[in-house]
Enzyme design. Structure first.
Site, short mmCIF file in Angstrom:
data_model
loop_
_atom_site.label_atom_id
_atom_site.label_comp_id
_atom_site.label_asym_id
_atom_site.label_seq_id
_atom_site.Cartn_x
_atom_site.Cartn_y
_atom_site.Cartn_z
N SER A 72 -15.29 -15.22 8.37
CA SER A 72 -15.27 -14.33 7.21
C SER A 72 -13.87 -14.28 6.58
CB SER A 72 -15.67 -12.95 7.72
OG SER A 72 -16.26 -12.19 6.72
N ASN A 130 -23.58 -17.23 16.86
CA ASN A 130 -22.40 -17.96 17.31
C ASN A 130 -22.51 -19.44 16.91
OD1 ASN A 130 -24.18 -19.15 19.10
ND2 ASN A 130 -23.51 -17.93 20.86
N GLU A 134 -15.07 -15.41 0.17
CA GLU A 134 -16.28 -14.62 0.40
C GLU A 134 -16.21 -13.26 -0.32
OE1 GLU A 134 -16.59 -13.55 4.48
OE2 GLU A 134 -18.73 -13.00 4.36
N HIS A 135 -15.10 -12.55 -0.11
CA HIS A 135 -14.88 -11.24 -0.75
C HIS A 135 -13.61 -11.29 -1.57
CE1 HIS A 135 -16.65 -10.36 3.34
NE2 HIS A 135 -17.55 -9.78 2.57
N GLN A 174 -31.84 -21.85 21.65
CA GLN A 174 -33.24 -21.91 22.10
C GLN A 174 -34.14 -20.97 21.29
OE1 GLN A 174 -30.57 -21.11 23.90
NE2 GLN A 174 -30.85 -19.24 25.09
N GLN A 189 -10.94 -6.81 7.28
CA GLN A 189 -11.44 -8.17 7.48
C GLN A 189 -10.94 -8.74 8.80
OE1 GLN A 189 -13.67 -9.51 5.17
NE2 GLN A 189 -13.99 -10.64 7.05
N ASP A 207 -19.96 -3.73 2.72
CA ASP A 207 -20.54 -4.17 3.99
C ASP A 207 -21.74 -3.32 4.39
OD1 ASP A 207 -18.78 -6.21 4.42
OD2 ASP A 207 -17.45 -5.08 5.74
N HIS A 244 -49.97 -45.25 -12.23
CA HIS A 244 -49.53 -44.07 -12.97
C HIS A 244 -50.05 -44.15 -14.41
CE1 HIS A 244 -46.80 -43.41 -9.62
NE2 HIS A 244 -46.30 -42.32 -10.19
N HIS A 261 -12.69 -8.14 12.27
CA HIS A 261 -14.00 -8.73 12.57
C HIS A 261 -13.91 -9.76 13.68
CE1 HIS A 261 -17.25 -7.32 10.13
NE2 HIS A 261 -16.53 -7.35 9.02
N GLU A 272 -41.39 -48.61 -15.46
CA GLU A 272 -40.94 -48.43 -14.07
C GLU A 272 -41.76 -49.27 -13.10
OE1 GLU A 272 -40.62 -44.30 -13.00
OE2 GLU A 272 -38.82 -44.01 -14.22
N TYR A 274 -32.33 -13.90 13.09
CA TYR A 274 -31.51 -13.89 14.30
C TYR A 274 -30.59 -12.68 14.28
CZ TYR A 274 -29.00 -15.53 18.33
OH TYR A 274 -28.49 -15.63 19.59
#
Lengths: 430, 430
Positions: B237, B214, B327-328, B191, B259, B361, B420, B262, B415, B130
């Protein structure tokens, strides 16, 4: 049970239907699970008490209603037959050895631009393991889930298991003793998964949850994916046996039944190039299943989901096997290696006539928690990696930044991110 | 923006709140996404046409309404400034080199019991990627997602990207040309994720879906987890800078702003042992942000989510950093290595004063798709492993089965799984 030939005119339509069938219970448990998780998040232990009384007829009052003590596990272990204890220990040792071999290696190197790059692997701090109660309470499942976590280096391992009417399973307790898990909570269902993910006053939250469960447990894990890490979404189990006519039909029939006896939704499929052999296997399934203590489940599975497919040539089995992407694939042929090379999608492969899938369920060493329902197209069996995560790292001096920084500045401006560019420009200016 | 000292009496309460805050949009998109996915599954391309007209004001009529042709990508690439083209190429080359180093190794060995065990890694057949339209349409994201898939050996890579009112992003097309992705569909939103997972007449289904999007896109991936493989559930982020007072406050301010620019939900946190330095950084953030073209977003993020924490000793930053699992994480100190050894939970670590996060990045090489929202406790950045899966295999002859089979028979009986046991017993009887 379906009999198909790949030369039948309607073969493709029928086979496609088998590939697409999910066999999962059609119960819509999503709403129930959503409510249970919300209640556990809001009310904590109080919700656990309520649900456990209601679903398990077990009252969580005193500490020993909540937890199974380590000495109970030791007592269960000590009470086992020596043979069974040795068998569990052999299984544990072999599972441990295979999973130790999986431990990933850290990376740390400096490249031509003078930039140091790497990755380090660390275990998660805490893992939660679901162990079902009742019929599916298998000590082997406990070993297969807990040992990879231990090998990964996870410091805290918390088991949750329902104890309906207070009953525990001594084999499961003995297995917990062998692995050395000493935090065992007597709660189950979606509410136990919620407690592990969110934490309660009594149960500290974990980072990863693994282990098999019923539809509510599976859905709870799915809904909490992202709040915690989880192992794969698991569906009904399945086996695909690819066999020539030189096998003993009794062996192959037993292999098919070993899958069928797990659950009515299990699926056993044989692909062979020998129509007579297929018939013999079918007969032996009928004879053997009649004698099994598990015959009700095994017959239900075989009658509803069993498939015998006759192909002209075993090479033709491979594209079919890749479409099925089965959890277990046996290659009972003269040259199993040749077929394995072309088999791209399978959870686990059993090579040759002397390797029944059941040996992999218990003692071979590889994990028996494997992707089902065509998920072997994209998923792997449980491993130490499910209990670890990787942190990348980057280091450089000014020369390194001079080598690669200007390109980053260009790209940052092109993406409309001026502070990104400035953070590099300021350092290069000095 | 919050200013905290770890000696404040209410520090723990305030810090815990920061750790728990999710900053995610509170929109409940679950129901919408459920409906969209059901419609795409039932109606296929017809549903895509409807949603794309409605959400993107783009009509999917002719083939070139549906797809972006490879020659359009090449034209976009040719039209780029040479500098920018070189920058994209350098980024692509370095990302490729780092990810090639991640390729896992197959295992195949025979143990003391004479049992042959192993694991083989294979790429998935097809991956869907995506790529967002609009403001967040970053060519760097395309490189970071597509290159690991290519390196893994994925044969088919399908991009989906919304083209509102038909508009495409030339930088993204140029990046697609560099990586060599030639299947680009002009659909987006939930979709598009549904089409990739279920397949339609035009769009063949894939096995794994990755890439940012999103709230609808993220929720669609979450709902389809298990039908296909997905990368991590991504949230806003974040950056954590651990810095002593010997840094240039301008550099650290730029890092925090890189940061913040963003997204308004991004978070920038500084932990330092120097209160004066913290004040200087705060001043520089104010000065620098006023000059940024991205000032509106950067200020919104900084004002709402920015945090300055003063500790007495940088050693005290480590337990805080492990709880944040950011994250960073930048370690702008004299001995970053020592701190890194104790930092167990982070997506990516930037070692030393000369390594602004922005360089990671774009061009350093490690992936910039990283776990957010405390998920570095259990999750890793995107890697070639997200596009591969592992099949275990087991082989043995009769001697091997004699060595380990009896233990499996014991466990199978214990068992309650007689078929088996039978599948092994029959083979040992011969």
């Amino acid at each position: 049970m379906q009999r198909l030939k790949n030369t039948d005119p309607d073969f493709e339509a029928k086979f496609a239907k088998i590939v697409e069938a999910r066999r999962e219970s059609s119960q819509d448990v999503g709403r129930d699970v959503f409510d249970i998780l919300a209640r556990v998040k809001a009310m904590g232990d109080k919700a656990l008490v309520e649900y456990t009384t209601r679903f398990d007829q077990h009252n969580l009052t005193n500490d020993n209603d909540w937890m199974i003590a380590p000495d109970q596990c030791k007592a269960a272990y000590d009470a086992l037959d020596a043979d069974l204890r040795d068998a569990l220990q052999l299984a544990a040792d072999r599972i441990q050895a295979y999973h130790e071999d999986q431990l990933p290696h850290d990376r740390d190197y400096t490249d031509d631009a003078g930039v140091r790059l790497g990755a380090k692997w660390r275990p998660v701090d805490a893992a939660g393991l679901y162990v079902p109660g009742g019929r599916a309470a298998y000590p082997s499942s406990l070993l297969m889930n807990a040992i990879p976590a231990k090998v990964a280096g996870v410091e805290r391992l918390a088991i949750v298991t329902p104890t309906p009417k207070g009953e525990t399973n001594p084999l499961v307790l003995a297995a917990a003793h062998i692995v050395g898990v000493d935090e065992i909570w007597r709660v189950g269902g979606a509410q136990a998964i919620g407690a592990l993910a969110y934490g309660t006053d009594r149960i500290e939250r974990v980072d990863v949850i693994t282990g098999p469960g019923n539809a509510w447990v599976a859905e709870a894990k799915r809904q909490l994916y992202g709040v915690v890490g989880i192992d794969m979404v698991a569906g009904p189990s399945e086996i695909l046996v690819i066999a020539d006519g030189k096998n003993d039909p009794d062996w192959i029939a037993a292999d098919l039944l070993s899958q069928a006896e797990h659950d009515p939704t299990s699926q056993s499929i044989l692909i062979t190039d020998d129509a007579d052999f297929a018939e013999q296997v079918e007969d032996r399934v009928d004879v053997q299943s009649a004698m099994l203590a598990t015959r009700k489940v095994a017959r239900e599975s075989w009658d509803a989901h069993g498939v015998l497919i006759v192909v002209e040539d075993l090479e033709q089995a491979i594209p079919l096997a890749n479409r099925l992407a089965a959890e277990h694939v046996e290659l009972a042929v003269d040259d199993p290696e040749a077929l394995m090379g072309k088999l791209h999608h399978a959870g686990s492969i059993f090579l040759g006539r002397m390797v029944p899938e059941a040996v992999g369920d218990y003692v071979a060493g590889p994990n028996h928690v494997l992707p089902t329902g065509r998920r072997a197209r994209f998923a792997s069996g449980l491993s130490v990696l499910d209990f670890m995560k990787r942190t990348s790292f980057i280091s450089m001096d000014k020369a390194g930044l001079e080598a690669i920084g200007p390109a980053a500045i260009k790209l940052a401006h092109a993406e409309g991110l001026p502070a990104h560019a400035a953070s590099i420009e300021l350092r290069l200016k000095t």
